[in-house]
Scaffold this active site. Structure first.
Site: not given
Ligand code: PEP
Ligand code: MG
Length: 560
Positions: A501, A454, A430, A188
């Site tokens: 996304c 993920d 995901e 992240h």
């Protein structure tokens, strides 16, 4: 001149002094002090600084979000001056000759455990407060800098690694780039760097040494090169390279206002991923068509305690009004795995990525989930909102969530609070489980958004945080592509639209494949919008679609 090589995870060239991130000392050592009076004074001085900081925070919170928001910091002020707390610390310093850090740390632990074991829910809640206040006093005693950077000039920030909670709290105006020993492209922190448009290089390992602090450095986020004390010639090369990049960027600017359409007329929506209302400026500057993913957990990461319903409402409303009639998809809180927050007090897990995270936490803490859903529905009256849920694996999770939504809507209706009846509901795809049962999930929702970061991690059994896995973590893997194709087929059969996304959405090598399988929307970091538009406009899918579908489904192909 010294060159060290890492992995570039956010493009751009950064030049400036290297600065080592100041983190709270993880381990506080106890030692005996000679002058106990001077040590007690040291504690009192730190306490006074903490009081002043909390006073400022309370005023800021009051101005931005009202009295309720200020109350938290005022409670912390009372805690910092609590007589029992102070006397217990004084006893250890004056009678046992402990150093101030060790005394605060010890008493904080004792008070935390005492509060945590109380029956009364309100008193139990004070356990997190005492930890927070003591952490602030400890930071002051240890010389830790708020926001991690104590420099008048912008710097290249070096660290072993940066947690998302640390990255989000940095003073962005002070950062020319990130360089870390660990980390990976889909962590992240790398994602945040791309959203902020700051060059970043990870995986430098032991090559990154504190002895480089203060020295002049150039980083190239495209190649992963870090050059310490560059010669004049090398510096001139990088200045020229940066100018060329700016020139290319200026060319892309001409695509603003143009459609995302292939040569043969196929259209796809290009939206943006954001982490805070402030990122909206970048969305507008880059002509994003909407928000495809607002990672709402960054509101929680950026806060000392649970953001209230009103605080969340204000943040969501700001994005919805700011984006006008454009679609804004907000993802409910995706906490857990690498995004840890102290005040959630999540139990320690062996495998947090496969543990209590995201929707699992929301469904296990209905009060917490309701607060977020109420804030979202209240905000829905101000724009074009979609809501999606992270880390879904089963149909029952979606049904239970929808029931909660219905009861929240009824509550708002009974209270006379306006909300929109046109909020689209979606799930993130995901996990392989969600992809495989996407035919059933499609009956429950309006859209899917594929979280390929993920989805790759769980399909290939590869930890997305572990840079050492290198080519084993491969989002282009046929298994991932086949799952995406299956998801689009199941979605379209049921009148449901599909977006991507995850970071793969911005991967220009995959754009043709996404168009071929029929993806409806790509949501990417704001700076990736125009390069993606450029790519889409350069493609002709007339023959490519059949060829790519055959490559995905066939027995063997050159690509897969
Ligand atoms: C993903 O997993 O691809 C995704 C978009 O969510 P996050 O990266 O926040 O886990
Ligand atoms: Mg995810």
């Amino acid at each position: 001149m010294i060159t060290i090589q890492g992995k570039g995870v956010s493009t751009g060239i950064g030049m400036g002094p290297l600065y080592c991130y100041r983190r709270a000392k993880a381990e506080i050592k106890q030692y005996t002090v000679d002058d106990t009076q001077a040590e007690w004074q040291r504690f009192k001085d730190a306490q006074a600084v903490a009081m002043a900081q909390l006073g400022e925070l309370a005023e800021k919170a009051r101005a931005e979000a009202g009295d309720e928001a200020a109350l938290l910091f005022e409670t912390h002020q009372m805690m910092a001056e609590d007589l029992d707390y102070e006397e217990a610390i004084q006893d250890l310093i004056e009678n046992e000759a402990w150093n101030a850090e060790a005394a605060v740390s010890e008493i904080a632990g004792q008070f935390h455990d005492m509060f945590a074991s109380m029956d009364d829910e309100y008193m139990r809640g004070r356990a997190a407060d005492v930890k927070d206040v003591s952490g602030r006093i400890l930071n002051i005693l240890c010389g830790v800098v708020q926001g991690g950077i104590n420099s008048d000039v912008p710097v290249l920030l070096a660290s072993d690694d940066l947690a998302p909670s640390e990255t989000i709290q940095l003073d962005k105006s002070k950062i020319l780039g990130f360089i870390t020993s660990y980390g990976s492209s889909s962590s992240h922190t790398a994602i945040l760097a791309r959203t902020m448009g700051i060059p970043a290089i990870v995986g430098l390992g032991d090559q990154l040494d504190v002895i480089y602090e203060g020295r002049q450095v150039v980083v190239d986020g495209a190649t992963g090169a870090v050059i310490i004390d560059p010669t004049d010639d090398v510096m001139a090369d990088f200045v020229a390279k940066r100018e060329e990049q700016l020139r290319q960027r200026a060319l892309l600017e001409t695509l603003k206002g143009q459609e995302n359409i292939t040569k043969d007329g196929k259209k796809i929506r290009v939206y943006c991923n954001i982490g805070s209302p402030e990122d909206m400026d970048a969305v507008k500057m880059n002509d994003g068509g909407g928000i495809g993913l607002f990672r709402s957990e960054f509101l929680y990461l950026n806060s000392a305690t649970y953001p209230t319903e009103d605080e969340q409402f204000e943040a969501y409303k700001a994005v919805l009004t700011g984006m006008g009639d454009k679609e804004v998809i907000i993802r409910t809180c995706d906490i857990g795995a690498d995004k840890q927050i102290d005040y959630f007090e999540l139990p320690k897990e062996e495998n947090p990525a496969m543990g209590m995270r995201a929707l699992r936490i929301s469904l296990s803490r209905p009060g917490f989930f309701r607060t977020q859903l109420r804030a979202l529905y209240r905000a829905s009256a101000y724009g074009n909102l979609g809501i999606m849920f992270p880390m879904v694996t089963s149909v029952w999770e979606v049904r239970e969530t929808k029931k909660l939504i219905e009861s929240v809507k009824k509550e708002l209706h009974d209270e006379g609070i306006p909300y929109s009846d046109h909020v689209e509901i979606g799930v993130m795809i995901e996990t392989p489980a969600a992809a495989i049962i996407s035919d059933r999930l499609a009956k429950e929702v309006d859209f899917f958004s594929c979280g390929t970061n993920d989805l790759t991690q769980y399909t290939l059994a590869c930890d997305r945080q572990n840079n050492d896995l290198g080519r084993f973590y491969d989002p282009h893997h046929l298994s991932v592509v086949r799952l995406l194709k299956l998801v689009v087929e199941n979605a379209h059969k049921n009148g449901v639209w599909v977006g991507i996304c995850g970071e793969l959405g911005a991967d220009l090598e995959m754009t043709e494949t996404f168009l071929a399988i029929g993806v409806d929307e790509l949501s990417v970091s704001p700076r990736a919008v125009l390069p993606l538009r450029n790519k889409i406009r350069s493609l002709d899918m007339t023959e490519a679609t059949a060829r790519i579908l055959a490559e995905i489904d066939g027995e063997a192909s050159p690509k897969y």
